[in-house]
Write a protein that holds these residues in place. Sequence first.
Motif, mmCIF file in Angstrom:
data_model
loop_
_atom_site.group_PDB
_atom_site.id
_atom_site.type_symbol
_atom_site.label_atom_id
_atom_site.label_comp_id
_atom_site.label_asym_id
_atom_site.label_seq_id
_atom_site.Cartn_x
_atom_site.Cartn_y
_atom_site.Cartn_z
ATOM 1 N N LEU A 1 38.689 40.358 40.459
ATOM 2 C CA LEU A 1 37.360 40.939 40.331
ATOM 3 C C LEU A 1 37.289 42.219 41.147
ATOM 4 C CD1 LEU A 1 34.242 40.771 39.687
ATOM 5 C CD2 LEU A 1 34.059 39.339 41.741
ATOM 6 N N TRP A 2 36.706 43.248 40.545
ATOM 7 C CA TRP A 2 36.435 44.508 41.244
ATOM 8 C C TRP A 2 34.955 44.806 41.148
ATOM 9 C CZ3 TRP A 2 40.610 43.962 38.030
ATOM 10 C CH2 TRP A 2 41.868 44.175 38.595
ATOM 11 N N SER B 1 30.919 46.141 37.896
ATOM 12 C CA SER B 1 32.012 45.198 38.141
ATOM 13 C C SER B 1 32.816 44.993 36.864
ATOM 14 C CB SER B 1 31.490 43.853 38.655
ATOM 15 O OG SER B 1 30.851 43.141 37.624
ATOM 16 N N VAL B 2 34.023 44.478 37.059
ATOM 17 C CA VAL B 2 34.884 44.098 35.941
ATOM 18 C C VAL B 2 35.830 43.010 36.421
ATOM 19 C CG1 VAL B 2 36.775 45.767 36.316
ATOM 20 C CG2 VAL B 2 36.256 44.985 33.987
ATOM 21 N N GLN C 1 36.179 54.011 35.289
ATOM 22 C CA GLN C 1 36.936 53.837 36.535
ATOM 23 C C GLN C 1 37.284 52.369 36.771
ATOM 24 O OE1 GLN C 1 35.535 56.080 40.053
ATOM 25 N NE2 GLN C 1 34.166 57.134 38.618
ATOM 26 N N LEU C 2 36.347 51.479 36.487
ATOM 27 C CA LEU C 2 36.622 50.053 36.627
ATOM 28 C C LEU C 2 37.719 49.612 35.656
ATOM 29 C CD1 LEU C 2 32.943 48.814 37.026
ATOM 30 C CD2 LEU C 2 34.787 48.419 38.691
ATOM 31 N N MET C 3 37.646 50.094 34.423
ATOM 32 C CA MET C 3 38.667 49.755 33.426
ATOM 33 C C MET C 3 40.031 50.272 33.862
ATOM 34 S SD MET C 3 37.517 47.953 30.897
ATOM 35 C CE MET C 3 38.738 48.265 29.610
ATOM 36 N N GLN C 4 40.084 51.480 34.392
ATOM 37 C CA GLN C 4 41.359 52.052 34.834
ATOM 38 C C GLN C 4 41.957 51.209 35.954
ATOM 39 O OE1 GLN C 4 42.910 54.794 33.238
ATOM 40 N NE2 GLN C 4 44.525 53.707 34.310
ATOM 41 N N GLU C 5 41.123 50.763 36.872
ATOM 42 C CA GLU C 5 41.595 49.904 37.968
ATOM 43 C C GLU C 5 42.181 48.605 37.414
ATOM 44 O OE1 GLU C 5 42.336 49.362 42.001
ATOM 45 O OE2 GLU C 5 41.346 51.110 41.127
#
Length: 169
Positions: free
Chosen positions: A59-60, A71-72, A105-109
């Motif tokens: 989880l981020w 979050s993602v 940015q969340l998807m890239q992480e």
Amino acid sequence: MSQDVIIEQVVSIEGIQAELANLLVQVVEDGASIGFLPPLGESMAVRYWQQVLATDVILWVARIDDRIVGSVQLHLCGKANGLHRAEIAKLMTSPDYRRRGIGRQLMQEAEDRARQEGRSLLVLDTREGDPSNRLYSSMGYIEAGRIPGYARSASGELDATILYYKELG
């Protein structure tokens, strides 16, 4: 006031569960199709977050000015025949912070971590017609198909979901 987005992995929801619950309630009230229907009570949202973290779930959160605004989750497949794949789940951005690149940015992480975990295939699904479809397409996700009548909306209608995949290089 800084508008820098900080993405950080969450290893414990202790101390942030109220913020996470608030984010979930906001996006559900705004119409997101992420498994819940409005009105979503805070206690149900807290219960959801209390069971999210597991050995196969990463989880981020995204923060702006120390406030959780997105979050993602990355769900790592643990089956012997699926150790090469993972699923993107519950991408959320606060309605007050949309269109600022936070979801990207969340998807890239999540994609970067999937690569680190040796995953070569990502899958996800989203409701047909949602703005997230444009994001996923722009990031190289390929539409694999549609399932009609997959999820009930707040209006009671049954909406289709679109399945996407991305092969990681």
